[in-house]
Design a protein around this motif. Structure first.
Motif, PDB file in Angstrom:
ATOM      1  N   VAL A 165     -31.252   3.137  -0.256  1.00  0.00           N
ATOM      2  CA  VAL A 165     -31.201   1.778  -0.862  1.00  0.00           C
ATOM      3  C   VAL A 165     -30.126   1.704  -1.999  1.00  0.00           C
ATOM      4  O   VAL A 165     -29.900   2.558  -2.562  1.00  0.00           O
ATOM      5  CB  VAL A 165     -32.800   1.396  -1.138  1.00  0.00           C
ATOM      6  CG1 VAL A 165     -33.714   1.241  -0.069  1.00  0.00           C
ATOM      7  CG2 VAL A 165     -33.276   2.355  -2.155  1.00  0.00           C
ATOM      8  N   GLY A 166     -29.768   0.391  -2.190  1.00  0.00           N
ATOM      9  CA  GLY A 166     -29.040   0.149  -2.976  1.00  0.00           C
ATOM     10  C   GLY A 166     -27.563  -0.197  -2.688  1.00  0.00           C
ATOM     11  O   GLY A 166     -27.302  -0.221  -1.622  1.00  0.00           O
ATOM     12  N   GLU A 167     -26.540  -0.224  -3.774  1.00  0.00           N
ATOM     13  CA  GLU A 167     -25.158  -0.744  -3.434  1.00  0.00           C
ATOM     14  C   GLU A 167     -24.354   0.539  -2.603  1.00  0.00           C
ATOM     15  O   GLU A 167     -24.553   1.611  -2.956  1.00  0.00           O
ATOM     16  CB  GLU A 167     -24.658  -1.170  -4.721  1.00  0.00           C
ATOM     17  CG  GLU A 167     -23.308  -1.622  -4.404  1.00  0.00           C
ATOM     18  CD  GLU A 167     -22.458  -2.091  -5.983  1.00  0.00           C
ATOM     19  OE1 GLU A 167     -21.232  -2.679  -5.565  1.00  0.00           O
ATOM     20  OE2 GLU A 167     -23.084  -1.933  -6.764  1.00  0.00           O
ATOM     21  N   ASN A 168     -23.794   0.196  -1.562  1.00  0.00           N
ATOM     22  CA  ASN A 168     -23.120   1.076  -0.782  1.00  0.00           C
ATOM     23  C   ASN A 168     -24.058   2.283  -0.301  1.00  0.00           C
ATOM     24  O   ASN A 168     -23.552   3.276   0.013  1.00  0.00           O
ATOM     25  CB  ASN A 168     -21.940   1.537  -1.605  1.00  0.00           C
ATOM     26  CG  ASN A 168     -20.790   0.417  -1.830  1.00  0.00           C
ATOM     27  OD1 ASN A 168     -20.630  -0.396  -1.034  1.00  0.00           O
ATOM     28  ND2 ASN A 168     -20.453   0.470  -3.159  1.00  0.00           N
ATOM     29  N   ALA A 169     -25.202   1.935  -0.055  1.00  0.00           N
ATOM     30  CA  ALA A 169     -26.170   2.923   0.512  1.00  0.00           C
ATOM     31  C   ALA A 169     -25.762   3.302   1.888  1.00  0.00           C
ATOM     32  O   ALA A 169     -25.435   2.475   2.930  1.00  0.00           O
ATOM     33  CB  ALA A 169     -27.479   2.659   0.367  1.00  0.00           C
ATOM     34  N   PRO A 170     -25.939   4.672   2.494  1.00  0.00           N
ATOM     35  CA  PRO A 170     -25.654   4.816   3.714  1.00  0.00           C
ATOM     36  C   PRO A 170     -26.845   4.613   4.450  1.00  0.00           C
ATOM     37  O   PRO A 170     -27.973   4.167   3.881  1.00  0.00           O
ATOM     38  CB  PRO A 170     -25.498   6.522   3.521  1.00  0.00           C
ATOM     39  CG  PRO A 170     -26.211   6.771   2.505  1.00  0.00           C
ATOM     40  CD  PRO A 170     -25.908   5.719   1.574  1.00  0.00           C
ATOM     41  N   ALA A 171     -26.724   4.488   5.861  1.00  0.00           N
ATOM     42  CA  ALA A 171     -27.912   4.437   6.578  1.00  0.00           C
ATOM     43  C   ALA A 171     -28.093   5.910   7.480  1.00  0.00           C
ATOM     44  O   ALA A 171     -27.700   6.780   7.267  1.00  0.00           O
ATOM     45  CB  ALA A 171     -27.523   3.327   8.012  1.00  0.00           C
ATOM     46  N   ILE A 172     -29.255   5.692   8.200  1.00  0.00           N
ATOM     47  CA  ILE A 172     -29.602   6.968   8.941  1.00  0.00           C
ATOM     48  C   ILE A 172     -29.814   6.782  10.528  1.00  0.00           C
ATOM     49  O   ILE A 172     -29.858   5.509  10.651  1.00  0.00           O
ATOM     50  CB  ILE A 172     -30.970   7.572   8.783  1.00  0.00           C
ATOM     51  CG1 ILE A 172     -32.139   6.532   8.821  1.00  0.00           C
ATOM     52  CG2 ILE A 172     -30.892   8.071   7.206  1.00  0.00           C
ATOM     53  CD1 ILE A 172     -33.603   7.520   8.521  1.00  0.00           C
ATOM     54  N   GLN A 173     -29.497   7.736  11.333  1.00  0.00           N
ATOM     55  CA  GLN A 173     -29.764   7.551  12.734  1.00  0.00           C
ATOM     56  C   GLN A 173     -30.611   8.588  13.076  1.00  0.00           C
ATOM     57  O   GLN A 173     -30.549   9.776  12.934  1.00  0.00           O
ATOM     58  CB  GLN A 173     -28.258   7.630  13.278  1.00  0.00           C
ATOM     59  CG  GLN A 173     -28.288   7.354  14.941  1.00  0.00           C
ATOM     60  CD  GLN A 173     -26.845   7.174  15.634  1.00  0.00           C
ATOM     61  OE1 GLN A 173     -26.118   6.383  15.063  1.00  0.00           O
ATOM     62  NE2 GLN A 173     -26.580   7.750  16.586  1.00  0.00           N
ATOM     63  N   ILE A 174     -31.489   8.044  13.997  1.00  0.00           N
ATOM     64  CA  ILE A 174     -32.672   8.854  14.503  1.00  0.00           C
ATOM     65  C   ILE A 174     -32.293   9.031  15.946  1.00  0.00           C
ATOM     66  O   ILE A 174     -32.494   7.876  16.864  1.00  0.00           O
ATOM     67  CB  ILE A 174     -34.004   8.453  14.263  1.00  0.00           C
ATOM     68  CG1 ILE A 174     -34.172   8.571  12.653  1.00  0.00           C
ATOM     69  CG2 ILE A 174     -35.057   9.484  14.843  1.00  0.00           C
ATOM     70  CD1 ILE A 174     -35.695   8.145  11.986  1.00  0.00           C
ATOM     71  N   PHE A 179     -31.034   2.891  11.260  1.00  0.00           N
ATOM     72  CA  PHE A 179     -31.934   2.519  10.311  1.00  0.00           C
ATOM     73  C   PHE A 179     -31.383   2.507   8.991  1.00  0.00           C
ATOM     74  O   PHE A 179     -30.846   3.226   8.450  1.00  0.00           O
ATOM     75  CB  PHE A 179     -33.184   3.198  10.209  1.00  0.00           C
ATOM     76  CG  PHE A 179     -34.259   3.735  11.394  1.00  0.00           C
ATOM     77  CD1 PHE A 179     -35.323   3.028  11.665  1.00  0.00           C
ATOM     78  CD2 PHE A 179     -33.790   4.508  12.406  1.00  0.00           C
ATOM     79  CE1 PHE A 179     -36.124   3.114  12.540  1.00  0.00           C
ATOM     80  CE2 PHE A 179     -34.473   5.021  13.590  1.00  0.00           C
ATOM     81  CZ  PHE A 179     -35.735   3.996  13.539  1.00  0.00           C
ATOM     82  N   GLU A 180     -31.244   1.146   8.625  1.00  0.00           N
ATOM     83  CA  GLU A 180     -30.709   0.827   7.492  1.00  0.00           C
ATOM     84  C   GLU A 180     -31.728   0.152   6.325  1.00  0.00           C
ATOM     85  O   GLU A 180     -32.554  -0.261   6.482  1.00  0.00           O
ATOM     86  CB  GLU A 180     -29.958  -0.462   7.532  1.00  0.00           C
ATOM     87  CG  GLU A 180     -28.584  -0.304   8.373  1.00  0.00           C
ATOM     88  CD  GLU A 180     -28.068  -1.549   8.972  1.00  0.00           C
ATOM     89  OE1 GLU A 180     -28.433  -2.714   8.432  1.00  0.00           O
ATOM     90  OE2 GLU A 180     -27.160  -1.253   9.766  1.00  0.00           O
ATOM     91  N   GLY A 181     -31.596   1.059   5.164  1.00  0.00           N
ATOM     92  CA  GLY A 181     -32.434   0.931   3.934  1.00  0.00           C
ATOM     93  C   GLY A 181     -32.566  -0.575   3.304  1.00  0.00           C
ATOM     94  O   GLY A 181     -31.541  -1.275   3.301  1.00  0.00           O
ATOM     95  N   VAL A 182     -33.544  -0.900   3.270  1.00  0.00           N
ATOM     96  CA  VAL A 182     -33.891  -2.355   2.629  1.00  0.00           C
ATOM     97  C   VAL A 182     -34.425  -2.316   1.160  1.00  0.00           C
ATOM     98  O   VAL A 182     -33.721  -2.949   0.244  1.00  0.00           O
ATOM     99  CB  VAL A 182     -34.697  -3.273   3.510  1.00  0.00           C
ATOM    100  CG1 VAL A 182     -34.858  -4.652   2.834  1.00  0.00           C
ATOM    101  CG2 VAL A 182     -34.318  -3.457   5.138  1.00  0.00           C
ATOM    102  N   THR A 183     -35.553  -1.736   1.043  1.00  0.00           N
ATOM    103  CA  THR A 183     -36.272  -1.831  -0.348  1.00  0.00           C
ATOM    104  C   THR A 183     -37.127  -0.543  -0.473  1.00  0.00           C
ATOM    105  O   THR A 183     -37.771   0.075   0.411  1.00  0.00           O
ATOM    106  CB  THR A 183     -36.786  -3.066  -0.358  1.00  0.00           C
ATOM    107  OG1 THR A 183     -37.429  -2.927  -1.754  1.00  0.00           O
ATOM    108  CG2 THR A 183     -37.958  -3.015   0.409  1.00  0.00           C
ATOM    109  N   PRO A 184     -37.100   0.006  -1.723  1.00  0.00           N
ATOM    110  CA  PRO A 184     -37.975   1.039  -2.102  1.00  0.00           C
ATOM    111  C   PRO A 184     -39.499   0.634  -1.758  1.00  0.00           C
ATOM    112  O   PRO A 184     -39.859  -0.823  -1.968  1.00  0.00           O
ATOM    113  CB  PRO A 184     -37.754   1.430  -3.453  1.00  0.00           C
ATOM    114  CG  PRO A 184     -36.733   0.730  -3.804  1.00  0.00           C
ATOM    115  CD  PRO A 184     -36.415  -0.383  -3.108  1.00  0.00           C
TER     116      PRO A 184
END
Length: 259
Positions: A165-174, A179-184
């Motif tokens: 999460v946050g600016e320029n955050a990476p995503a994950i692939q399962i 899956f892209e982070g939105v919020t803590p």
């Protein structure tokens, strides 16, 4: 190597979870069966652990293939309901138990997740283990039941999920699903309670915040966190990956942010 260790669903909002080996991503980005059912009062307010600690006294099991819910109340008089065709009977029983008129609603499109515009929650096994180590007498499985995450990732350090999460955050692939982070996930009163008795753990919130601040990872974007009473991250599934399936033991890879 990072792997999907567990998939945990909560078919009836506020009640016990179930573990599954595979699950479909619904159109809209939530997990099939997760919070598919929920109990509501006459004012449309949901009955869950935030509202009453009495839900912790119930032990439940759910069969996704039949929608059969088994409930073990404190008096030991076990009940079984086929929620696809016996919702009225279940409503009467839960209404009597909680002494409030309740309706049992079903949503097969998104479920009654708290953040209906977002997807599942992700946490690392190491995060759960670390939180358990902060409190005397708390087991890893007990903390897992307190935090109620959907997807648990092994083979990574504690609070690994904070980087997404946050600016320029990476995503994950399962597997094949991104899956892209939105919020803590800011926490409510539920993690403070014993998942079996509902009893509050003394100074849980205060100690949690102090230890979270002390161990906040250098790879996380502090600006993405409003406070330290957070654990796990709520993710979003891109439309192109909705309808796909994820499986336990799938590899988990980091997807760099697009330039």
């Amino acid at each position: 190597m990072a792997n999907l260790e567990r998939i945990q669903l909560y078919p009836v909002k506020g009640l016990d979870g179930i573990e599954v080996d595979e699950i479909e991503i619904l159109p809209g980005g939530t997990l099939a069966f997760d919070r598919e059912f929920a109990l509501f009062d006459a004012d449309g307010e949901v009955l869950n652990g935030k509202r009453t600690d009495r839900v912790h006294a119930l032990r439940t099991e759910f069969d996704p293939t039949t929608t059969e819910l088994t409930v073990e109340p404190p008096d030991g008089d076990s009940q079984r309901f086929r929620l696809d065709r016996e919702r009225s009977r279940a409503e009467r029983w839960f209404s009597e138990l909680f002494r409030v008129e309740l309706s049992l609603e079903r949503d097969e499109t998104l479920g009654y997740v708290d953040r209906r515009e977002m997807g599942p929650s992700v946490i690392s096994t190491a995060t759960i283990e670390t939180v358990a180590s902060w409190f005397e007498g708390l087991s890893v499985d007990g903390v897992r039941r307190r935090l109620r995450a959907n997807l648990e990732i092994s083979g990574v350090p504690a609070f690994w999920e904070d980087r997404f999460v946050g600016e320029n955050a990476p995503a994950i692939q399962i597997g094949s699903v991104q899956f892209e982070g939105v919020t803590p996930c800011g926490r409510c009163v539920v993690p403070q309670r014993d998942p079996d008795t509902g009893e509050l753990t003394e100074d849980f919130r205060e100690r949690f915040i102090a230890k979270r601040r002390e161990t906040f990872p250098e790879w996380a974007d502090n600006a993405a966190f409003d406070h330290y009473y957070t654990t796990m991250v709520i993710m979003d599934v891109p439309e192109a990956d909705q309808g796909e399936q994820i499986d336990v033991d799938s590899s988990v890879d980091i997807v760099p942010p697009s330039s």
